[in-house]
Design an enzyme around this catalytic site. Structure first.
Site, PDB file in Angstrom:
ATOM      1  N   ALA A 181      -8.040  34.079 -26.584  1.00  0.00           N
ATOM      2  CA  ALA A 181      -7.884  33.053 -25.550  1.00  0.00           C
ATOM      3  C   ALA A 181      -7.550  33.745 -24.236  1.00  0.00           C
ATOM      4  CB  ALA A 181      -6.819  32.056 -25.949  1.00  0.00           C
ATOM      5  N   GLN A 185      -4.786  37.629 -27.585  1.00  0.00           N
ATOM      6  CA  GLN A 185      -5.542  37.435 -28.817  1.00  0.00           C
ATOM      7  C   GLN A 185      -4.678  37.814 -30.009  1.00  0.00           C
ATOM      8  OE1 GLN A 185      -8.868  39.925 -27.775  1.00  0.00           O
ATOM      9  NE2 GLN A 185      -8.121  41.679 -28.931  1.00  0.00           N
ATOM     10  N   ASP A 335       3.708  20.914 -25.729  1.00  0.00           N
ATOM     11  CA  ASP A 335       2.261  20.788 -25.920  1.00  0.00           C
ATOM     12  C   ASP A 335       1.935  20.614 -27.406  1.00  0.00           C
ATOM     13  OD1 ASP A 335      -0.417  20.707 -25.324  1.00  0.00           O
ATOM     14  OD2 ASP A 335      -0.665  22.876 -25.279  1.00  0.00           O
TER      15      ASP A 335
END
Length: 601
Positions: A181, A185, A335
């Site tokens: 990402a 990683q 999140d």
């Protein structure tokens, strides 16, 4: 921490290691669902390499790329605001279509600009109070599908941070990352003790890229903050500082490890919540080593049913877990999207990704009590006062329009039973009213609202009959009960403090009245009266005076240019004519401004 989804295991490792394990998401990579690395590389091959994906970052190149994006965005805003740019005439439907196209372009541009702007876009996707609905909807789709960096770079970072070779630290370390990402990683590894772990390695040069990008972004923010239209009622500098803090906390893996430990301690008495353990001996600011905890992604409903798990129970547990975080612990996952929550074979919830956490301070809870009481009484005045104290509302000279908006919210929402409320509908209504108003919701508030909406969506996916408000009702009743029983001392302390303040005010009132009268007699008190209508008329008169002056100057310069042209002074006449045109443009803008001002009143 990476959640491990059983359904993606076979696809990747049957090709790599013929095993049944695969990572589902990267710890610290919020709002993203990471693809297997082969798919990422294929996607990059199709799209081309990203400009920011390089070992060294040029400040001048980044400045050029960022300002090119900002200038194009500003031009499109100006262009879309002009009715004459719409073929066949202006309409709200055409304007909405343009905003939709622009929102897609913004999302794609932020992906191209790299990690800093991917994260900013994900943060902005929670700010429906600041941005149009089309922008928020598109930014919520922003995912970190970016190319992985090489194993040699990951190995170098591990060795730099620990001063030892990878082979000395780990018995096995897979060179091909399980997931990648924008910020880092994940590699699967095994300790010499035999324990299986996942190692999250930060992207090379990420901190320098943040420093360059955020320094440039601050100059952009200053422009917006000083803009007469976009800066009105918006604390862009404060929003920037908030984002700055969140981004740097997210790339500090030591901070993420501490968050994970705190979160695990908060749920130590709940066997239906699991949090991966942090291996501090193998953790640094750029490397995070966590326990390997496989699970089924909570939104993979078929896999959950195949494992014999009750989806209704999972929906209830997910909501209860978050309510406990917010109301009991004051420390919550900012999140909780489906990529960060998995389910173990035993039915326990597994939480990952603790880079972005929210905290509700004790003093904020006290102020929120005043807000709750104001809402319960449907008293807009008390609600406005509480919002100002919570710094969610900017104080203004005339709070009437805001008070009326809040009264509308109270009248509309309180007409329905508590159990029938929808978090998503409430937040949509709230943001729709708050948009372009002087509200400035703190990040904590927007994170909570987004988390509630996400959990409601996940709960309804697990159980179509799920009602988040129904689950929340016992917690709300417990808070009210605690305020009157178990926390009685705190409640009466607050009541006593307020009574003391009232008595002090009452006892000191005669003295203050006498002082005020003496000042009036001496002429020391100045009374200032402001009439909004008079101010408007005076501003209009001033604008008309300026318009008259500009009209005279335009006439004078036009006449002068004509005389010079007749006398064959062509170049000089051209210069004078250009001045006349510039003055005429200023006159037109002034007249348009006066017309808009009249329409507002």
């Amino acid at each position: 921490m990476s959640a491990i989804s059983d359904d993606s295991l076979d696809r990747q490792h049957s090709r790599q290691h013929h095993s049944r394990e695969n990572a589902r998401s990267v710890s610290g990579e919020s709002s993203s669902q990471i693809e297997p690395i082969e798919q990422i590389q294929l996607s990059v091959h199709q799209q081309g390499a990203y400009r920011w994906n390089r070992p060294n970052y040029s400040r001048n190149r980044r400045r050029l790329e960022i300002w090119a994006f900002v200038l194009r965005f500003l031009f499109e805003l100006w262009y879309d605001s002009k009715p004459w740019t719409y073929r066949g005439g202006y309409s709200e439907e055409k304007r909405a279509r343009r905003r939709r196209r622009q929102a897609i372009w913004i999302r794609e541009s932020m992906l191209q600009l790299g990690p800093t702007f991917i994260k900013l876009g994900q943060l902005f996707s929670t700010r429906s109070d600041l941005f149009p609905a089309e922008y928020v909807e598109e930014l919520s789709k922003l995912q970190d599908r970016v190319p992985a960096f090489s194993y040699e770079q990951a190995e170098a970072i591990v060795e730099q941070d620990f001063g030892r070779k990878v082979g000395e630290l780990f018995r096995a370390f897979e060179p091909i990352p399980l997931a990648a990402a924008s910020l880092g990683q994940v590699h699967k590894a095994q300790l010499h003790s035999g324990e299986e772990v996942v190692v999250k390695v930060q992207r090379p040069g990420l901190k320098r890229l943040f420093q360059i990008d955020l320094a440039i972004a601050r100059t952009v923010v200053r422009y917006f903050d000083n803009h007469p239209k976009w800066g009105r009622g918006r604390d862009w500098i404060g929003i920037y500082d908030e984002c700055y803090k969140i981004l740097y906390e997210e790339i500090d893996y030591l901070n993420e490890g501490q968050n994970a430990d705190t979160f695990r301690r908060n749920f130590r008495d709940r066997d239906w919540v699991r949090v991966p353990r942090v291996y501090w001996r193998y953790t640094s600011p750029r490397v995070l080593t966590l326990e390997y905890v496989p699970g089924i992604k909570i939104s993979h409903y078929e896999a959950l049913e195949a494992a014999g798990l009750d989806r209704k129970v999972l929906a209830q547990l997910g909501a209860e877990a978050y309510l406990r975080q917010l109301l009991n612990h004051g420390f919550f996952h900012a999140d909780p999207h489906p990529g960060n929550v998995a389910v173990s074979p035993e039915g326990a919830l597994i939480f990952y990704d603790f880079g972005m956490m929210g905290r509700v301070r004790r003093d904020i809870r006290v102020k929120m009590l005043d807000l709750f009481f104001g809402i319960a009484k449907k008293n807009a005045e008390d609600v406005v006062t509480a919002l100002v104290e919570l710094e969610a509302l900017s104080p203004m000279d005339d709070m009437g329009p805001v008070r009326r908006s809040i009264q509308y919210i109270l009248d509309y929402l309180m007409d329905k039973p508590f159990e029938e409320q929808s978090v998503t509908a409430i937040s949509d209504d709230l943001y729709a009213i708050a948009y372009d108003q002087p509200f400035r919701f703190p990040a904590t508030f927007t994170f909570v609202m987004r988390a509630f909406s996400t959990l409601e969506g996940v709960g309804k996916g697990l159980d179509p009959d799920f009602n988040f408000m129904e689950v929340a009702k016992p917690f709300a009743m417990q808070i009210m009960s605690n305020a009157n029983s178990s926390d009685r001392n705190t409640f009466f302390d607050e009541l006593g403090r307020q009574a003391a303040q009232v008595s002090s005010t009452a006892l000191g009132l005669p003295g203050r009245i006498e002082d005020t009268i003496e000042k009036l007699e001496r002429g020391d008190v100045r009374v200032r009266v402001r009439s909004i209508e008079t101010d408007r008329v005076l501003r209009r008169l001033g604008s008309i005076q300026m318009g008259t002056n500009l009209a005279l100057l335009v006439s004078a310069f036009t006449l002068s240019a004509t005389i010079l042209l007749v006398n064959d002074k062509i170049w000089l006449a051209l210069v004078v004519a250009l001045v006349a045109i510039a003055l005429a443009g200023s006159l037109i803008r002034l007249l348009m401004s006066v017309e808009r001002s009249d329409k507002m009143f």
